[in-house]
Design an enzyme around this catalytic site. Structure first.
Site, PDB file in Angstrom:
ATOM      1  N   HIS A 194     -24.071   0.210  19.763  1.00 58.82           N
ATOM      2  CA  HIS A 194     -23.756  -0.337  18.432  1.00 58.82           C
ATOM      3  C   HIS A 194     -22.266  -0.184  18.086  1.00 58.82           C
ATOM      4  O   HIS A 194     -21.754   0.918  18.051  1.00 58.82           O
ATOM      5  CB  HIS A 194     -24.621   0.408  17.416  1.00 58.82           C
ATOM      6  CG  HIS A 194     -24.811  -0.299  16.112  1.00 58.82           C
ATOM      7  ND1 HIS A 194     -25.134  -1.628  16.010  1.00 58.82           N
ATOM      8  CD2 HIS A 194     -24.736   0.159  14.843  1.00 58.82           C
ATOM      9  CE1 HIS A 194     -25.254  -1.956  14.729  1.00 58.82           C
ATOM     10  NE2 HIS A 194     -25.013  -0.891  14.005  1.00 58.82           N
ATOM     11  N   SER A 238     -21.746  -3.816  12.335  1.00 57.32           N
ATOM     12  CA  SER A 238     -23.096  -3.773  11.815  1.00 57.32           C
ATOM     13  C   SER A 238     -23.203  -4.658  10.568  1.00 57.32           C
ATOM     14  O   SER A 238     -22.722  -5.785  10.585  1.00 57.32           O
ATOM     15  CB  SER A 238     -23.430  -2.306  11.532  1.00 57.32           C
ATOM     16  OG  SER A 238     -24.768  -2.089  11.356  1.00 57.32           O
ATOM     17  N   ASP A 290     -27.483  -2.101  22.464  1.00 56.71           N
ATOM     18  CA  ASP A 290     -27.704  -2.000  21.021  1.00 56.71           C
ATOM     19  C   ASP A 290     -28.904  -2.850  20.610  1.00 56.71           C
ATOM     20  O   ASP A 290     -28.911  -4.061  20.847  1.00 56.71           O
ATOM     21  CB  ASP A 290     -26.435  -2.507  20.312  1.00 56.71           C
ATOM     22  CG  ASP A 290     -26.563  -2.509  18.808  1.00 56.71           C
ATOM     23  OD1 ASP A 290     -27.518  -1.910  18.277  1.00 56.71           O
ATOM     24  OD2 ASP A 290     -25.683  -3.113  18.148  1.00 56.71           O
TER      25      ASP A 290
END
Ligand code: NAG
Ligand code: NAG
Ligand code: NAG
Ligand code: NAG
Ligand code: NAG
Length: 495
Positions: free
Chosen positions: A454, A180, A429
């Site tokens: 994710h 991320s 995601d």
């Protein structure tokens, strides 16, 4: 307006009925477990927590107060000795123990490489607070002005150089990891500090979600696609619900009755608060639509979107839309069945670091297309900037990230200049829309999984891992191994 949490960053600005949130990254929902790191204990590893006296401003010579940056070092008592590698996780926008707990992959693979593991906390998060306390660090635009990506990367570089000196490990290669926003940091650090790290695994890193590089609609289009894929009825019910909520809010007592129906702890002041709360649930569900039960953001079953849609679809056609929506949202917010009432204020301190970052450097334009299951909305930079000014007294610099790190025409740029980066993305995601999805060169590689969510590859392995997940992790391990082998060959070391 809401800011999408990167990575789980959702912006929680208490704005009135303007557009979508800034997508949130996972940080603000950090519910860390302290002593016991499941990822580390799975491999019988212990870690230590240490602190490093860090310079507040790497880019000036002003006499400013230092602060303690927290880092995790492990596995302690292991067999690591230089020049074996160092695996360095670039901390995201949250408590580093939470990320360490949820990054089982690094703990699991380190023994194969006899690697030392470091998880470094990002400044202004967890306990790594300048000025001695969160209250002082988050006081105003001036105290927050050292919360930047460039400062965080300089912290990591400084920490690594000092640590390697202390450990007499100048010849140990460093491999960066991150998911991320942490994945963005890992990729950028590899590009900015090639003398410090030999490669980076950047998982679910939306480094292209800036300016006009990718469509601003991609985030919500992907969330919508994830729901539609499960059930088109579920998608339709959610798409209809926004108008129903808004219409209810116009009745006298509408806000009170909605508050009762959704079992809210405090009565709504406007319907947007409820819509934002539901929006967050759907967005996060897409991020963590894992094929196994997880407890990353919230305790959730395997394939949580399937469960939400099963609830929504389970009602008769005559049923009230909001009853269905409530039942679906309860999968996300009350899966354990222990929540007494729902508190919409998920940021009780009123200031989360990501909101500041989104209002300064991390401007990720977000719109919603008419085809999405959300109310259509076009990103309005003027409104966004006005709200940032109101919240923090700062004006965003939306072109700074691409000035500092690039992004436009990334393939051409990095083919000639970069090496040793893995960009991994799962197409479920919503952040994958801003990810690097194509191979750039033989050593800047995109690993894309159709059914991944994710940064699923960074999670600890489980019995229920599908074959494609096992394979993508093996591919990552092989690439990392090739970087390390090459490093030792070229620097005439051998393990
Ligand atoms: C290296 O050692 C010095 C002296 O003990 C210490 O102050 C410093 O924090 C250490 N560096 C790191 C990264 O732990
Ligand atoms: C409504 O506004 C009041 C006053 O600003 C605030 O205390 C309350 O938390 C708000 N309600 C919700 C559900 O956010
Ligand atoms: C959470 O779930 C439990 C068990 O189903 C239920 O009793 C409770 O009312 C739910 N809480 C909310 C706020 O809906
Ligand atoms: C954008 O936001 C500004 C400030 O809130 C507002 O005046 C303007 O009308 C908005 N523009 C559009 C196209 O909605
Ligand atoms: C990139 O190349 C690798 C082989 O190095 C391959 O496994 C992978 O599928 C390629 N990625 C894409 C998106 O084509």
């Amino acid at each position: 307006m809401k800011v999408l949490a990167l990575l789980l960053l959702l912006w929680a600005a208490t704005a009135a009925a303007t557009g979508p949130q800034i997508p949130k990254f996972p940080g603000r929902f950090a519910r860390p477990t302290f002593r016991n790191n499941p990822a580390a204990s799975a491999i019988g590893a212990k870690y230590e927590i240490r602190y490093f006296r860090q310079r507040l401003d790497h880019f000036s010579f002003a006499e400013l107060p230092d602060f303690d940056q927290r880092y995790i070092i492990g596995p302690s008592g292991g067999r690591w000795a230089p020049p074996s590698p160092i695996f360095f996780y670039c901390g995201n926008e949250g408590n580093i123990e939470w990320f360490s707990d949820n990054t089982g992959f690094v703990w699991e693979i380190a023994p194969r490489f006899s690697a030392l593991i470091i998880f470094a906390e990002h400044r202004y998060y967890g306990t790594s607070m300048p000025f001695g306390s969160k209250e002082k660090a988050y006081k105003d635009a001036e105290s927050l002005s050292y919360l930047t990506t460039e400062q965080a990367l300089a912290d990591y570089a400084t920490l690594l150089i000092d640590l390697k000196r202390n450990l007499s490990a100048s010849d140990s290669p460093v491999v960066l990891f991150g998911g991320s926003y942490g994945g963005m940091l890992a990729a950028w650090m590899r590009l900015k500090y090639p003398h410090i790290a030999i490669g980076a695994l950047a998982s679910s890193a939306p480094i292209l979600q800036f300016e006009d590089i990718v469509s601003p609609e991609s985030f919500y289009d992907i969330v919508s696609r994830d729901f539609k894929r499960e059930s088109s009825n579920c998608f339709d019910v959610i798409k209809k619900s926004w108008d129903v909520i808004e219409a209810r809010g116009k009745h006298s007592d509408g806000l009170v009755s909605l508050s009762r129906e959704f079992k809210l702890c405090k009565d709504l002041n406007n319907t947007q608060e409820l819509s934002d709360w539901l929006d967050s649930a759907y967005s996060y569900l897409s991020m963590v639509d894992y094929p196994f039960a997880s407890n990353f953001l919230m305790p959730l079953p395997a394939y949580p979107i399937k469960e939400v849609c099963r609830k929504i679809d389970g009602f008769s056609d005559a049923a009230d839309i909001l009853d269905r929506i409530f039942a679906g949202a309860s999968i996300y917010y009350n899966y354990t069945g222990t929540v007494e009432c729902f508190d919409l204020e998920d940021d009780p301190h009123g200031m989360s670091g990501w909101d500041w970052q989104a209002c300064t450097e991390m401007v990720m334009p977000t719109s919603r297309s008419k085809e999405s299951m959300f109310p259509a909305y076009s990103f309005n930079y003027t409104g966004y900037a006005a709200q940032c000014f109101q919240s923090y007294g700062v004006r965003p610099r939306p072109t700074w990230v691409t000035t500092e790190f690039g992004g436009h025409d990334i393939g051409t740029v990095l083919k000639k200049f970069g090496s040793n980066i893995i960009f991994s993305n799962g197409l479920l995601d919503p952040w994958s829309g801003g990810g690097v999805l194509q191979n750039i060169s033989h050593s800047i590689v995109a690993l894309v999984t159709e059914l991944g969510a994710h940064h699923i590859d960074l999670r600890a392995s489980t019995e229920d891992d599908p074959k494609w997940l096992v394979e993508v992790r093996e591919a990552e391990i092989n690439l990392i191994k090739s970087w390390i082998d090459e490093y030792y060959q070229e620097s005439s070391y051998s393990i």
